[in-house]
Write a protein that holds these residues in place. Structure first.
Motif, PDB file in Angstrom:
ATOM      1  N   VAL A 262      74.367   0.537  70.060  1.00 40.98           N
ATOM      2  CA  VAL A 262      74.038   0.154  71.436  1.00 40.98           C
ATOM      3  C   VAL A 262      75.105   0.744  72.349  1.00 40.98           C
ATOM      4  O   VAL A 262      76.306   0.609  72.076  1.00 40.98           O
ATOM      5  CB  VAL A 262      73.990  -1.379  71.602  1.00 40.98           C
ATOM      6  N   GLY A 263      74.677   1.400  73.436  1.00 40.87           N
ATOM      7  CA  GLY A 263      75.676   1.972  74.318  1.00 40.87           C
ATOM      8  C   GLY A 263      75.089   2.534  75.590  1.00 40.87           C
ATOM      9  O   GLY A 263      73.889   2.401  75.862  1.00 40.87           O
ATOM     10  N   ALA A 264      75.955   3.158  76.392  1.00 39.09           N
ATOM     11  CA  ALA A 264      75.567   3.767  77.666  1.00 39.09           C
ATOM     12  C   ALA A 264      76.275   5.105  77.760  1.00 39.09           C
ATOM     13  O   ALA A 264      77.428   5.170  78.191  1.00 39.09           O
ATOM     14  CB  ALA A 264      75.942   2.861  78.840  1.00 39.09           C
ATOM     15  N   THR A 265      75.599   6.173  77.347  1.00 41.99           N
ATOM     16  CA  THR A 265      76.261   7.467  77.290  1.00 41.99           C
ATOM     17  C   THR A 265      76.078   8.255  78.579  1.00 41.99           C
ATOM     18  O   THR A 265      74.966   8.334  79.114  1.00 41.99           O
ATOM     19  CB  THR A 265      75.772   8.308  76.100  1.00 41.99           C
ATOM     20  N   PRO A 266      77.142   8.865  79.089  1.00 39.70           N
ATOM     21  CA  PRO A 266      77.013   9.754  80.250  1.00 39.70           C
ATOM     22  C   PRO A 266      76.770  11.205  79.842  1.00 39.70           C
ATOM     23  O   PRO A 266      76.566  12.058  80.707  1.00 39.70           O
ATOM     24  CB  PRO A 266      78.379   9.616  80.925  1.00 39.70           C
ATOM     25  N   GLU A 267      76.802  11.493  78.531  1.00 43.79           N
ATOM     26  CA  GLU A 267      76.759  12.880  78.068  1.00 43.79           C
ATOM     27  C   GLU A 267      75.422  13.189  77.409  1.00 43.79           C
ATOM     28  O   GLU A 267      75.093  12.640  76.348  1.00 43.79           O
ATOM     29  CB  GLU A 267      77.903  13.171  77.094  1.00 43.79           C
ATOM     30  N   MET A 268      74.643  14.078  78.042  1.00 43.93           N
ATOM     31  CA  MET A 268      73.370  14.519  77.500  1.00 43.93           C
ATOM     32  C   MET A 268      73.608  15.736  76.615  1.00 43.93           C
ATOM     33  O   MET A 268      73.936  16.820  77.101  1.00 43.93           O
ATOM     34  CB  MET A 268      72.392  14.850  78.631  1.00 43.93           C
ATOM     35  N   LEU A 269      73.433  15.555  75.314  1.00 43.39           N
ATOM     36  CA  LEU A 269      73.651  16.648  74.377  1.00 43.39           C
ATOM     37  C   LEU A 269      72.563  17.703  74.520  1.00 43.39           C
ATOM     38  O   LEU A 269      72.845  18.906  74.573  1.00 43.39           O
ATOM     39  CB  LEU A 269      73.681  16.105  72.948  1.00 43.39           C
ATOM     40  N   ASP A 286      60.443  24.272  76.243  1.00 41.52           N
ATOM     41  CA  ASP A 286      61.158  25.391  75.641  1.00 41.52           C
ATOM     42  C   ASP A 286      62.450  25.707  76.387  1.00 41.52           C
ATOM     43  O   ASP A 286      63.115  26.687  76.106  1.00 41.52           O
ATOM     44  CB  ASP A 286      60.274  26.634  75.564  1.00 41.52           C
ATOM     45  N   THR A 287      62.802  24.863  77.361  1.00 40.53           N
ATOM     46  CA  THR A 287      64.086  24.956  78.051  1.00 40.53           C
ATOM     47  C   THR A 287      64.830  23.639  77.864  1.00 40.53           C
ATOM     48  O   THR A 287      64.291  22.574  78.139  1.00 40.53           O
ATOM     49  CB  THR A 287      63.914  25.248  79.545  1.00 40.53           C
ATOM     50  N   VAL A 288      66.056  23.742  77.401  1.00 45.54           N
ATOM     51  CA  VAL A 288      66.848  22.558  77.067  1.00 45.54           C
ATOM     52  C   VAL A 288      68.105  22.540  77.908  1.00 45.54           C
ATOM     53  O   VAL A 288      68.773  23.568  78.082  1.00 45.54           O
ATOM     54  CB  VAL A 288      67.210  22.557  75.563  1.00 45.54           C
ATOM     55  N   MET A 289      68.423  21.381  78.460  1.00 54.42           N
ATOM     56  CA  MET A 289      69.646  21.192  79.229  1.00 54.42           C
ATOM     57  C   MET A 289      70.664  20.433  78.391  1.00 54.42           C
ATOM     58  O   MET A 289      70.322  19.460  77.713  1.00 54.42           O
ATOM     59  CB  MET A 289      69.358  20.408  80.509  1.00 54.42           C
ATOM     60  N   THR A 290      71.904  20.888  78.417  1.00 54.62           N
ATOM     61  CA  THR A 290      72.991  20.133  77.799  1.00 54.62           C
ATOM     62  C   THR A 290      74.076  19.916  78.835  1.00 54.62           C
ATOM     63  O   THR A 290      74.382  20.818  79.627  1.00 54.62           O
ATOM     64  CB  THR A 290      73.570  20.844  76.562  1.00 54.62           C
ATOM     65  N   ARG A 291      74.622  18.705  78.897  1.00 54.50           N
ATOM     66  CA  ARG A 291      75.684  18.378  79.847  1.00 54.50           C
ATOM     67  C   ARG A 291      77.001  18.241  79.095  1.00 54.50           C
ATOM     68  O   ARG A 291      77.139  17.390  78.211  1.00 54.50           O
ATOM     69  CB  ARG A 291      75.368  17.093  80.596  1.00 54.50           C
ATOM     70  N   VAL A 292      77.948  19.077  79.447  1.00 57.09           N
ATOM     71  CA  VAL A 292      79.271  19.048  78.818  1.00 57.09           C
ATOM     72  C   VAL A 292      80.192  18.176  79.651  1.00 57.09           C
ATOM     73  O   VAL A 292      80.376  18.425  80.845  1.00 57.09           O
ATOM     74  CB  VAL A 292      79.853  20.465  78.700  1.00 57.09           C
ATOM     75  N   ALA A 425      58.529  16.955  74.314  1.00 59.77           N
ATOM     76  CA  ALA A 425      59.663  16.472  75.106  1.00 59.77           C
ATOM     77  C   ALA A 425      60.656  15.733  74.206  1.00 59.77           C
ATOM     78  O   ALA A 425      60.275  15.124  73.196  1.00 59.77           O
ATOM     79  CB  ALA A 425      59.186  15.550  76.220  1.00 59.77           C
ATOM     80  N   SER A 426      61.930  15.782  74.589  1.00 61.25           N
ATOM     81  CA  SER A 426      62.961  15.186  73.736  1.00 61.25           C
ATOM     82  C   SER A 426      64.246  15.022  74.532  1.00 61.25           C
ATOM     83  O   SER A 426      64.535  15.820  75.429  1.00 61.25           O
ATOM     84  CB  SER A 426      63.208  16.087  72.523  1.00 61.25           C
ATOM     85  N   GLN A 427      64.999  13.986  74.213  1.00 64.69           N
ATOM     86  CA  GLN A 427      66.315  13.768  74.805  1.00 64.69           C
ATOM     87  C   GLN A 427      67.269  13.258  73.738  1.00 64.69           C
ATOM     88  O   GLN A 427      66.955  12.289  73.028  1.00 64.69           O
ATOM     89  CB  GLN A 427      66.255  12.760  75.954  1.00 64.69           C
ATOM     90  N   TRP A 428      68.423  13.904  73.641  1.00 64.74           N
ATOM     91  CA  TRP A 428      69.454  13.485  72.688  1.00 64.74           C
ATOM     92  C   TRP A 428      70.790  13.426  73.412  1.00 64.74           C
ATOM     93  O   TRP A 428      71.269  14.434  73.938  1.00 64.74           O
ATOM     94  CB  TRP A 428      69.523  14.454  71.506  1.00 64.74           C
TER      95      TRP A 428
END
Length: 490
Positions: A262-269, A286-292, A425-428
């Motif tokens: 359980v958590g609240a992540t600010p980082e979208m892999l 077919d386009t993926v965003m990653t937040r560093v 669609a997907s989010q990690w």
């Protein structure tokens, strides 16, 4: 071979729900992914894949009663992340889709067949990894709300629901259920305390000094060290209360509950959805965003660095942007992500910029990857994990230092957590600002800090304390007794 069930999934539109946090069921087995008022809440298990840590011959994947061993065991830190977990997850998910019958009347990201997932930081971790397809899902995106049933009965996929799935269904379909679910009767019900820290604060600062010395000797450029904090309570921990508190206090994060994490992540892999485009009906997959995210300043620490009549935001921003240590830490993390993604996609970048959260400031860079043909989301998260923000740079050297210095297992902290649906669609996210519910009244949390040549142990400890605040506040936790937090055996 893995046993692949034939699943039937049906998604229908339902009347709008103002906020999904209001219908969160009171169960430790809760599945949730929330960003503001949008996302998904789910319960029950229609299918499940467990990927266990290697025993004598490699990763072992189990689904229901079946098991399969694959790659050989890896003991060296230099090869411990060249594992088959993500490939196994991809194969199972694609086989599940091939067998499934899917009726989707809504056609939005998160509709149709959905699997929630949580991976361990290391393939050698006893925590293992899992993909879970729930029985009932309630989703919301903008003004659209939907209900998905998943089961093995073609005529009635909503039959044979477990208690938690039935509770979630009742909350959506009955007026009384909605009224009960949206009440704040469990606010403040969790009262926990820190029972142990591994290692103690003094020992952790010694570890920071050791790592800094290794970096100065040229062994690595950056190493992320983590601390483990154990919590205990005199009553059962309430996952619903945790989710509601995190969702209320950290609206710009992705709040999750998957398999006890359980958590609240600010980082979208990795995400096929743009961060602020939650209402899009047709989203390219077919386009993926990653937040560093790398480089951190506690929000309440700007006064330590500045004595200025400017606005508080200006003060903290100025302190942050002038920090060579934080800018260098972020540069290393962003360059590491770019190197990982370049073989898989064509890249464009946005950043760095300052991401402001209630407890900390982060340097952030968004990377957009147009995937090459045949590349899946599981390939992307396999390439990115562990990120430089959670492992270090160079990856192999950093992991070797971590394995030498850290005595605790990171469990599923710092690893991919998220969801994928049949529409593509997907989010990690990266499992950060999180805790693992280990028993009815106990939980473990982890926080880390990136160590480079300029790092100061006291400042890094302050950073970990700021990062621990979301879980501390959600648990209404009190500090440990001094004798316990300074126990020399940990």
């Amino acid at each position: 071979m893995l046993s692949i069930p034939h699943l039937y999934s049906k998604t229908v539109a339902v009347p709008e729900i103002s906020a999904l946090s209001g219908i969160v069921p009171d169960t430790p087995a809760l599945l949730a992914w929330l960003h503001g008022d949008d996302g998904m809440v789910a319960a029950g298990t229609a299918a499940r894949l467990d990927i266990a840590a290697p025993r004598t011959g490699g990763n072992s994947a189990r689904t229901n009663s079946s098991a399969q061993s694959n790659s050989s065991a890896r003991s060296a830190a230099s090869s411990r992340f060249h594992d088959s977990r993500f490939h196994e997850a991809r194969c199972w998910w694609e086989a599940l889709l091939d067998q499934a019958t899917i009726i989707d009347d809504v056609q939005l990201p998160g509709t149709g067949l959905v699997a929630f997932g949580s991976f361990s930081f290391s393939p050698d971790s006893p925590a293992g990894s899992a993909l879970i397809v729930p029985q009932v899902i309630v989703g919301k995106r903008g003004t659209s709300t939907w209900l998905t049933f998943i089961g093995t009965d073609a005529s009635h996929p909503y039959t044979s629901l477990c208690t938690e799935a039935q509770q979630l269904l009742d909350a959506v379909t009955s007026t009384s259920g909605m009224s009960d679910a949206t009440s704040a009767d469990d606010e403040g019900s969790i009262m926990a305390r820190i029972s142990r820290e591994i290692p103690s604060e003094d020992q952790w600062m010694d570890h920071v000094a050791q790592v800094r010395k290794s970096i100065l000797h040229g062994e690595a450029e950056k190493v992320v060290l983590a601390r483990e904090v154990e919590f205990s309570a005199e009553q059962d921990l309430n996952v619903r209360s945790l989710i509601r508190t995190l969702n209320h206090d950290y609206r710009n994060t992705w709040v999750f509950a998957v398999d006890g994490m359980v958590g609240a992540t600010p980082e979208m892999l990795a995400s096929t959805l743009a961060p602020d485009d939650r209402a899009a009906e047709h989203q390219a997959t077919d386009t993926v965003m990653t937040r560093v995210l790398a480089g951190t300043l506690p929000q309440d620490s700007s006064s330590v660095f500045l004595n200025s009549p400017r606005a508080p935001h200006e003060d903290s921003d100025a302190a942050f942007t002038s920090s060579h240590k934080d800018r260098e830490e972020h540069r290393l993390a962003a360059e590491s992500a770019i190197r990982a993604l370049e073989p898989l996609a064509t890249l464009t970048m946005d950043g760095p910029f300052i991401l402001r959260l209630p407890n900390v400031l982060h340097f952030a860079t968004d990377i957009y990857a147009a995937l090459h043909d045949g590349v899946s989301m599981f390939d992307v998260i396999a390439a990115l994990h562990p990120t430089a923000a959670l492992g270090g740079t160079p990856r192999t050297a950093a992991l070797e230092l971590i394995s030498r210095i850290e005595s605790h297992d990171r469990d599923r902290y710092g690893a991919p957590v998220g969801w994928i649906c049949s529409g593509g669609a997907s989010q990690w996210g990266v499992a950060l600002r999180c805790a693992r519910i280990t028993a009815a009244r106990t939980a473990r949390a982890w926080v880390g800090a990136g160590i480079i040549a300029d790092s100061l142990p006291e400042s890094e400890l302050l950073e970990t304390k700021a990062k621990l605040q979301p879980i501390m506040a959600a648990l209404h936790a009190e500090p440990a007794e001094p004798a316990e937090s300074a126990d020399p055996t940990f």
